[in-house]
Design an enzyme around this catalytic site. Structure first.
Site, PDB file in Angstrom:
ATOM      1  N   HIS A 105       0.251  -1.060   3.832  1.00 30.42           N
ATOM      2  CA  HIS A 105       1.267  -0.126   3.375  1.00 30.42           C
ATOM      3  C   HIS A 105       1.809   0.637   4.549  1.00 30.42           C
ATOM      4  O   HIS A 105       0.831   0.945   5.496  1.00 30.42           O
ATOM      5  CB  HIS A 105       0.876   0.763   2.071  1.00 30.42           C
ATOM      6  CG  HIS A 105      -0.222   1.494   2.299  1.00 30.42           C
ATOM      7  ND1 HIS A 105      -0.051   2.750   3.060  1.00 30.42           N
ATOM      8  CD2 HIS A 105      -1.784   1.293   2.341  1.00 30.42           C
ATOM      9  CE1 HIS A 105      -1.128   3.696   2.977  1.00 30.42           C
ATOM     10  NE2 HIS A 105      -2.075   2.762   2.989  1.00 30.42           N
TER      11      HIS A 105
ATOM     12  N   ASP B 226      -4.247   4.784   8.327  1.00 27.58           N
ATOM     13  CA  ASP B 226      -4.100   4.518   6.798  1.00 27.58           C
ATOM     14  C   ASP B 226      -2.353   4.520   6.766  1.00 27.58           C
ATOM     15  O   ASP B 226      -2.056   5.565   6.392  1.00 27.58           O
ATOM     16  CB  ASP B 226      -4.741   5.581   6.032  1.00 27.58           C
ATOM     17  CG  ASP B 226      -4.512   5.418   4.457  1.00 27.58           C
ATOM     18  OD1 ASP B 226      -4.245   4.308   4.274  1.00 27.58           O
ATOM     19  OD2 ASP B 226      -4.574   6.336   3.855  1.00 27.58           O
TER      20      ASP B 226
ATOM     21  N   GLU C  40       2.261   2.969  -1.412  1.00 31.39           N
ATOM     22  CA  GLU C  40       0.779   2.866  -1.865  1.00 31.39           C
ATOM     23  C   GLU C  40       0.156   4.442  -2.224  1.00 31.39           C
ATOM     24  O   GLU C  40      -0.747   4.440  -2.946  1.00 31.39           O
ATOM     25  CB  GLU C  40      -0.250   2.258  -0.791  1.00 31.39           C
ATOM     26  CG  GLU C  40      -1.551   1.886  -1.309  1.00 31.39           C
ATOM     27  CD  GLU C  40      -2.466   3.043  -0.969  1.00 31.39           C
ATOM     28  OE1 GLU C  40      -3.804   2.780  -1.266  1.00 31.39           O
ATOM     29  OE2 GLU C  40      -2.310   4.111  -0.084  1.00 31.39           O
ATOM     30  N   GLU C  41       0.464   5.170  -1.062  1.00 28.83           N
ATOM     31  CA  GLU C  41      -0.102   6.835  -1.412  1.00 28.83           C
ATOM     32  C   GLU C  41       0.701   7.519  -2.576  1.00 28.83           C
ATOM     33  O   GLU C  41      -0.230   8.378  -3.009  1.00 28.83           O
ATOM     34  CB  GLU C  41       0.274   7.392   0.007  1.00 28.83           C
ATOM     35  CG  GLU C  41      -0.132   7.046   1.331  1.00 28.83           C
ATOM     36  CD  GLU C  41      -1.974   7.014   1.302  1.00 28.83           C
ATOM     37  OE1 GLU C  41      -2.455   7.546   0.461  1.00 28.83           O
ATOM     38  OE2 GLU C  41      -2.420   6.513   2.300  1.00 28.83           O
TER      39      GLU C  41
ATOM     40  N   GLU D 114      -6.551  -1.968   4.171  1.00 28.07           N
ATOM     41  CA  GLU D 114      -6.738  -0.610   3.959  1.00 28.07           C
ATOM     42  C   GLU D 114      -7.720   0.344   5.053  1.00 28.07           C
ATOM     43  O   GLU D 114      -7.983  -0.416   6.032  1.00 28.07           O
ATOM     44  CB  GLU D 114      -7.306  -0.599   2.398  1.00 28.07           C
ATOM     45  CG  GLU D 114      -6.014  -0.103   1.463  1.00 28.07           C
ATOM     46  CD  GLU D 114      -5.557   1.298   1.794  1.00 28.07           C
ATOM     47  OE1 GLU D 114      -5.812   1.949   2.662  1.00 28.07           O
ATOM     48  OE2 GLU D 114      -4.338   1.616   1.064  1.00 28.07           O
TER      49      GLU D 114
ATOM     50  N   HIS E 201      -6.475  10.875   6.718  1.00 22.26           N
ATOM     51  CA  HIS E 201      -5.430  11.828   5.991  1.00 22.26           C
ATOM     52  C   HIS E 201      -5.232  13.108   6.646  1.00 22.26           C
ATOM     53  O   HIS E 201      -4.946  14.029   5.707  1.00 22.26           O
ATOM     54  CB  HIS E 201      -5.696  11.962   4.401  1.00 22.26           C
ATOM     55  CG  HIS E 201      -5.499  10.692   3.583  1.00 22.26           C
ATOM     56  ND1 HIS E 201      -5.247  10.649   2.105  1.00 22.26           N
ATOM     57  CD2 HIS E 201      -4.983   9.317   3.912  1.00 22.26           C
ATOM     58  CE1 HIS E 201      -4.908   9.654   1.960  1.00 22.26           C
ATOM     59  NE2 HIS E 201      -4.695   8.891   2.928  1.00 22.26           N
TER      60      HIS E 201
END
Length: 823
Positions: free
Chosen positions: A133, A145, A179-180, A206, A282
């Protein structure tokens, strides 16, 4: 020279067999480096636009444009080859319910998928799926990510498309753009795309950290051939069934697209993720420069090799035929993967357990072998006393306000909790030894105790059907074999050097593997404590993990206490280390956070500048306020923030209004149970350029006695809808998912909404069954909006307060609104 070198590399790419091992061919080695450098170029280009939340131009236009441009270059370059490459940009709309974070319903509208189908020119009916993603959470460039996975996938696509010999089957490379938003785009693909019906298996890429090794932490379900394919093909294996069973237990607050493909597509797969350095996952620190080229190369090697293997596997054509049971799999220090069917593991486990019980029964029947039951009681009591003692220390640390002192100094946790646990264990057994003074064979007896306890755990885990039972199996089989080989040495009262060396050699393999597993556990769980909310005391979690690790690792060394003459110097050394670290912690010299460029340990804080409006039954505004709503995502709350921003203190602490959906605050996700401590600092009203337009379109009574209410909403790309039926009313059906309201969160329902570009007005309905009238109506409906990008994301008040935050904090901020209505 550069041109000649490039021609040589391209020639190698087109004509060299890809089965050649890298160390056999210098040109191949150079080409592999070329792949890594190209992947890094893609990574830097994707992340250069910054954060890419769904709906933003960065995600929907710039990144999509770049990916399509690179894919088109590959298509043109390989057009004369034996493969055909088809590209489809899908923008699906749909909804589903998921039991994640307590359970909620998700609705998405025109999110983006880029699906690339690579197959022989004659076509094929059977396809693999590779998924990454490219979207991110707000305020993070998302290099690990998951931009790096998409960068690697581009080059893997490039490599496979350049093969001179076509594969029997095809592969879809899905560049997933949502995806998030809790797995929305993957749901749109697997439930709506026409190619999805031909997918037989998948690989999902991932991240739960930034760089390092990518670990296989989920496989199946019940397709052991996929694990076998990874074992045989992966160049740098790193896999653990323990990780799979821990992750699927739900104790880690995370999920991946693996769940969607498994549950909604009913197809098997492999889930890989980077796990190292989860402290900056993140956050703004997840940048391309932090991902080593070796990590990119390693991931590319593995994914390319596994895909090539699967695309040649006859099992791909009918994977359901090979759907039988699970697999036990684990790697030994990343060198080799051991894998065998779970049913074989069950037989092996019970054979080891039987042999152990027979050995112990024979020992117990011999005269003068001590009381095994009594010694087992002492061992278990030492575990309980040790755990309670260390938890008391953890409680004391919490009461002193020094929680998470180890977040930036992990060694300090080992020195504090590890020494306390080891010292208490040694002390209890030293006392037991003194009580047994004059009794011979105590070392032998306590070895048998450890063997018995590990054997009991082996039987229990095997009976539960857990593949992780292989760990106690190793911890029983190797020590038992070592004991039998050193039977004479065990009878000596003292521990000789020869005995100690031979004993350590016998236990080397299971202990090295077990210590590696412990390292993985701490690598994952330590960073998670920085984002697990204000309600889970991290000292209790980490102290328990350290104590359990100490208990497990010490099990087959306990008998040394009964073989050595004295333990007082060991206890004195452990006590000294404990006291020094405790004093350093108490004085505040071990600060939890760091802004170090090399290894940042940021404190996560969410700030929303929000305006809240509450309407009564008549539709009139009952009350309205505005402020900065602040969530701390770790246990320390704001105690370290207040000295830097004095206005944010406990005098502005919020309290949950139970009569308002989700306490009357704009929760982006249903995580109020994780973060009950929040702060609300009054601030001017927000005025986004595109405010939410929310209205009741119709309200009618159905012929079957329910009341149907239809609404419309138009607003930013991210909104959350909260439904709270009042006493005497209940939701019977709605327009989301399968039509049945699911996941009642203490009387409330949470619907997560997002959209891509050019989405129409969101229209939805629900029906209410009213059993008895209430003064405050039958239902409260609230909608919150979240402005994650563009000019509406910031206000002057947000900017001013963000400038005052310490550099070791990561304040993720945006503008939001909350509007509540009663009907």
């Amino acid at each position: 020279n550069t041109k000649l070198y490039a021609v040589a590399l391209l020639t190698c790419m087109v004509y060299c067999p890809f089965t050649v091992e890298p160390h056999h061919n210098i040109l191949f080695r150079s080409f592999q480096s070329f792949l890594a450098s190209q992947s890094r170029r893609h990574l830097e280009q994707i992340t250069s636009v910054g954060a890419r939340p769904v709906g933003s131009p960065e995600n929907e236009v710039l990144t999509v444009g770049y990916l399509l441009e690179q894919i088109e270059k590959i298509r043109v370059e390989t057009a004369a080859g034996p493969h055909q490459l088809t590209v489809d940009v899908q923008r699906p709309t749909g909804s589903f319910s998921i039991d994640f974070l307590g359970g909620f319903t998700s609705f998405y509208d025109r999110v983006t998928n880029i699906a690339v189908r690579l197959e022989p020119k004659g076509g094929t009916q059977h396809l693999m799926l590779a998924n990454c993603h490219f979207d991110t959470v707000a305020n993070s460039p998302g290099a690990s990510d998951d931009a790096v996975s998409c960068a690697v996938m581009l080059e893997v696509l490039h490599s496979l498309a350049n093969q001179s010999t076509p594969f029997p089957y095809g592969v879809i490379f899905l560049f997933n753009g949502a995806e998030e938003n809790i797995l929305q785009a993957s749901h749109g693909f697997i439930t709506q795309h026409p190619w999805a019906k031909q997918v037989r298996a998948f690989i999902n890429l991932e991240a739960a950290g930034v760089g390092g090794k990518e670990v296989v932490f989920q496989t199946g379900p019940e397709n052991p051939w996929l694990v076998q394919a990874y074992v045989q093909a992966a160049k740098h294996p790193f896999a653990s069934v323990v990780g799979q069973e821990v992750f699927q237990s739900g104790i880690i607050p995370s999920d991946t697209d693996f769940r969607i493909y498994r549950d909604f597509g009913n197809i098997p797969g492999i889930d890989l993720a980077f796990i190292e350095n989860g402290f900056i996952y993140h956050t703004k620190y997840d940048t391309a420069d932090r991902i080593l080229t070796d990590s990119i190369q390693r991931a590319g090697d593995n994914i390319l090799a596994v895909l090539k293997y699967l695309l040649k596997s006859e099992k791909l054509a009918d994977s359901s035929e090979y759907r039988h049971g699970n697999m036990v799999f684990f790697d030994l220090l990343g060198v080799v993967v051991v894998a065998y069917p779970a049913r074989v593991g069950t037989i092996l486990n019970y054979m080891v357990a039987t042999a152990t019980f027979l050995y112990l029964a024979k020992k117990a029947s011999l005269p003068g072998n001590g009381d095994l039951a009594c010694a087992t009681g002492v061992a278990v009591m030492s575990w309980i006393v040790t755990l309670l003692s260390v938890l008391i220390v953890a409680l004391l640390v919490t009461l002193l306000g020094r929680s998470m002192f180890w977040y930036n100094h992990f060694y300090a946790a080992i020195c504090l909790y590890g020494t306390a646990a080891t010292g208490k264990m040694i002390l209890v057994h030293t006392l037991a030894k003194n009580l047994y003074f004059g009794v011979s064979g105590l070392g032998d007896l306590y070895f048998d105790v450890s063997l018995l306890l590990w054997c009991c755990s082996l039987v229990w885990l095997t009976h539960q059907g857990l593949c992780s039972a292989y760990v106690p199996m190793l911890m029983v089989a190797f020590p038992l074999a070592t004991k039998l080989l050193l039977a004479k040495e065990f009878k000596h009262r003292g521990a000789s050097v020869k005995y100690s060396v031979l004993y350590l050699l016998g236990l080397a393999l299971p202990y090295v593997h077990f210590m590696f597993l412990i390292w993985v556990v701490f690598e994952i769980f330590t960073p998670i404590m920085g984002r697990s909310g204000t309600e889970i005391p991290p000292e209790v979690v980490l102290a328990s993990l350290v104590t359990l690790a100490t208990i497990f690792l010490s099990s087959f060394f306990l008998h040394f206490i009964y073989l050595v003459r004295s333990t007082k110097w060991i206890l004195a050394g452990l006590g000294s280390v404990f006291i020094v670290v405790f004093l350093l912690m108490s004085c505040g010299l071990l600060f939890p956070y760091s802004d170090s460029p090399d290894s940042p340990r940021p404190k996560r804080v969410f700030l929303q500048h929000t305006t809240r409006t509450f309407h009564n039954l008549q539709g009139q505004v009952e009350s309205q306020d505005s402020g900065l709503w602040i969530n701390s995502f770790d246990y320390t709350g704001i105690q370290h923030i207040t000295p830097h921003v004095p206005e944010i203190n406990d005098s502005v602490r919020t309290h949950c209004r139970e009569d308002r959906p989700f306490c009357g605050y704009p929760w982006f996700l249903p995580v109020k149970f994780l973060s009950k401590k929040n702060w609300y600092l009054p601030a001017p009203e927000v005025s986004p350029s595109s405010p939410v337009e929310f209205s009741l379109l119709s309200k009618e009574e159905t012929s079957w006695g329910t009341i149907k209410m239809t609404f419309s909403a138009k607003g930013p790309s991210h909104m959350s809808l909260y439904l709270m039926p009042h006493r005497g009313a209940s939701l019977s059906t709605w327009s989301f998912g399968d039509g049945k309201p699911q996941f009642d969160l203490s009387g409330e329902y949470f619907i997560f909404y997002s959209h891509g570009l050019d989405a129409p007005t969101w229209t939805f309905w629900f029906e209410i069954q009213v059993l008895s009238a209430a003064k405050r109506g039958m239902i409260s409906v609230a909608i919150s909006s979240h402005y994650f990008f563009g000019p509406d994301q910031r206000t002057a008040q947000l900017e001013e307060i963000l400038r005052r935050f310490p550099t070791w904090a990561f304040p993720s901020s945006w503008v939001s609104t909350y509007d509540m209505y009663r009907y």
